[in-house]
Scaffold this motif. Sequence first.
Motif, PDB file in Angstrom:
ATOM      1  N   ASP A  90       0.817  -1.220   0.000  1.00 48.77           N
ATOM      2  CA  ASP A  90       0.000   0.000   0.000  1.00 48.77           C
ATOM      3  C   ASP A  90       0.848   1.267   0.000  1.00 48.77           C
ATOM      4  N   GLY A  91       2.154   1.094  -0.120  1.00 44.79           N
ATOM      5  CA  GLY A  91       3.056   2.240  -0.072  1.00 44.79           C
ATOM      6  C   GLY A  91       3.356   2.820  -1.438  1.00 44.79           C
ATOM      7  N   ASP A  92       4.282   3.761  -1.453  1.00 44.22           N
ATOM      8  CA  ASP A  92       4.649   4.461  -2.683  1.00 44.22           C
ATOM      9  C   ASP A  92       5.612   3.615  -3.511  1.00 44.22           C
ATOM     10  N   PHE A  93       5.364   3.551  -4.821  1.00 40.14           N
ATOM     11  CA  PHE A  93       6.190   2.739  -5.714  1.00 40.14           C
ATOM     12  C   PHE A  93       7.637   3.198  -5.702  1.00 40.14           C
ATOM     13  N   ASN A  94       7.862   4.490  -5.780  1.00 40.79           N
ATOM     14  CA  ASN A  94       9.228   5.006  -5.814  1.00 40.79           C
ATOM     15  C   ASN A  94       9.985   4.724  -4.529  1.00 40.79           C
ATOM     16  N   THR A  95       9.264   4.720  -3.413  1.00 39.50           N
ATOM     17  CA  THR A  95       9.909   4.392  -2.142  1.00 39.50           C
ATOM     18  C   THR A  95      10.393   2.950  -2.139  1.00 39.50           C
ATOM     19  N   VAL A  96       9.561   2.043  -2.652  1.00 41.69           N
ATOM     20  CA  VAL A  96       9.918   0.624  -2.681  1.00 41.69           C
ATOM     21  C   VAL A  96      11.114   0.394  -3.600  1.00 41.69           C
ATOM     22  N   THR A  97      11.048   0.911  -4.814  1.00 41.43           N
ATOM     23  CA  THR A  97      12.177   0.719  -5.732  1.00 41.43           C
ATOM     24  C   THR A  97      13.427   1.410  -5.207  1.00 41.43           C
ATOM     25  N   GLY A  98      13.227   2.529  -4.522  1.00 43.81           N
ATOM     26  CA  GLY A  98      14.371   3.220  -3.935  1.00 43.81           C
ATOM     27  C   GLY A  98      15.050   2.384  -2.867  1.00 43.81           C
ATOM     28  N   MET A  99      14.268   1.723  -2.028  1.00 42.07           N
ATOM     29  CA  MET A  99      14.842   0.877  -0.983  1.00 42.07           C
ATOM     30  C   MET A  99      15.518  -0.356  -1.575  1.00 42.07           C
ATOM     31  N   LEU A 100      14.931  -0.941  -2.606  1.00 41.37           N
ATOM     32  CA  LEU A 100      15.557  -2.091  -3.249  1.00 41.37           C
ATOM     33  C   LEU A 100      16.929  -1.714  -3.802  1.00 41.37           C
ATOM     34  N   SER A 101      17.006  -0.563  -4.438  1.00 43.59           N
ATOM     35  CA  SER A 101      18.290  -0.107  -4.976  1.00 43.59           C
ATOM     36  C   SER A 101      19.255   0.280  -3.872  1.00 43.59           C
ATOM     37  N   ALA A 102      18.724   0.907  -2.812  1.00 42.65           N
ATOM     38  CA  ALA A 102      19.584   1.402  -1.740  1.00 42.65           C
ATOM     39  C   ALA A 102      20.282   0.273  -0.999  1.00 42.65           C
ATOM     40  N   VAL A 103      19.611  -0.874  -0.852  1.00 43.94           N
ATOM     41  CA  VAL A 103      20.242  -2.001  -0.155  1.00 43.94           C
ATOM     42  C   VAL A 103      21.031  -2.885  -1.114  1.00 43.94           C
ATOM     43  N   GLY A 104      21.112  -2.480  -2.384  1.00 46.87           N
ATOM     44  CA  GLY A 104      21.957  -3.200  -3.320  1.00 46.87           C
ATOM     45  C   GLY A 104      21.244  -4.153  -4.249  1.00 46.87           C
ATOM     46  N   LEU A 105      19.912  -4.215  -4.190  1.00 44.08           N
ATOM     47  CA  LEU A 105      19.182  -5.083  -5.115  1.00 44.08           C
ATOM     48  C   LEU A 105      18.663  -4.214  -6.266  1.00 44.08           C
ATOM     49  N   GLY A 106      19.597  -3.717  -7.067  1.00 42.26           N
ATOM     50  CA  GLY A 106      19.243  -2.878  -8.200  1.00 42.26           C
ATOM     51  C   GLY A 106      19.050  -3.652  -9.485  1.00 42.26           C
TER      52      GLY A 106
END
Length: 384
Positions: A90-106
């Motif tokens: 239910d959250g923001d799409f950009n936040t989710v993709t941002g966290m995936l990239s930030a922890v190294g799962l880009g």
Amino acid sequence: MRVEVRHHCSDFDSYRAARVKSLFNAEKGCDWEKVAELPIEGKEWQIGLIVGPSGSGKTSIGSKIFNVPIYDLYSGWDSNKPIIDCIAPDGDFNTVTGMLSAVGLGDVPAWLRPFNVLSNGEKFRAGLARLACERPEHAVVDEFTSVIDRQIAKVGAAAFSKTWRRGKGKIVLLSCHYDIIEWLQPDWVYDTAEARFYERDCLRQRPKLELQIYKVRGSVFPRLFKQHYYLDLPLPVAAEYFVGFIGNEPVCHLAVAPLFTAGAYRSTRLVVMPEWQGIGVGTKFLAAVCEYHLKGNGRCGKKLPVFFHTSHPQLCGALRHSKKWVQTGASLYGSNKARSASSMARSMQKRGITDRCSTGFGGHFRAVQAFKYVGEYDNQDIRK
């Protein structure tokens, strides 16, 4: 904070249990006690680490610090949905993709797979991304980096530390591996093997990574990097190829082709190996290669700026906030492919080329953003 742990189980009196007691004088196998002094009350901190060998009490101590359940990175995933739908649905799409990239799962294709089919390293990073999105006030994570390759563990620890410190909340990580301490840079560490507590100012600095950049043949891309590139496109015409190495390991790739009709070069095929994502290697590598061309070291020795196009939302954000780049355009989808093919066919006829043109640019639905490198990068070590 004084943490006292007392565990008790049944005192068995079977034949084998009695024999073990008699042989090894182990009369109190049913009791286990541990006391830990953690002077963390009243202090400002975000990340704590409890480290030590298996069976030394890490989980028991960690579970009593906040009196909250241990957070399981690997449970609660829907095997019928891709991870992009499972993290903060239910959250923001950009936040989710941002966290995936930030922890190294880009690695974008990994976002479209269910959790149960990911590699161990991908599962670990996906779990960290979910935790960072949920951002509980207090959290305890057991077996941190225990089931993954040590290189992924160290880089992943550094990426998570960087991500977690951007927000609020306190987290205690439990691990049996000491090699992540200097990469994680926690605010405090408790070593259960020595019953010793020490704070961040006692830690060694995070190791510095030296990135060596080499010019290579185009055959390197399909052999080493293509499987990690999320677009299926032919190799650019007249391009030169660059690979960044840390030690003897290839970690990133970029191709640069002449775009002299626009008075520039065009960079493409940026790939960072999954185990090195999340610590800024890719953006520094991209800037170094672009600076190399801006100084006149590229094809034909022209001192020209370099364009770069990407649809990766986090990379777009990083370039947009960098003083070394300016955004020159954005498109929600590609241009008309048939019109592009017709234009290319006419150009070929004017030059007397009779071959049939069967391709064109555009026709996709990616939100592509364009950037131009204009900044200055200090470090150049590109070897031909």
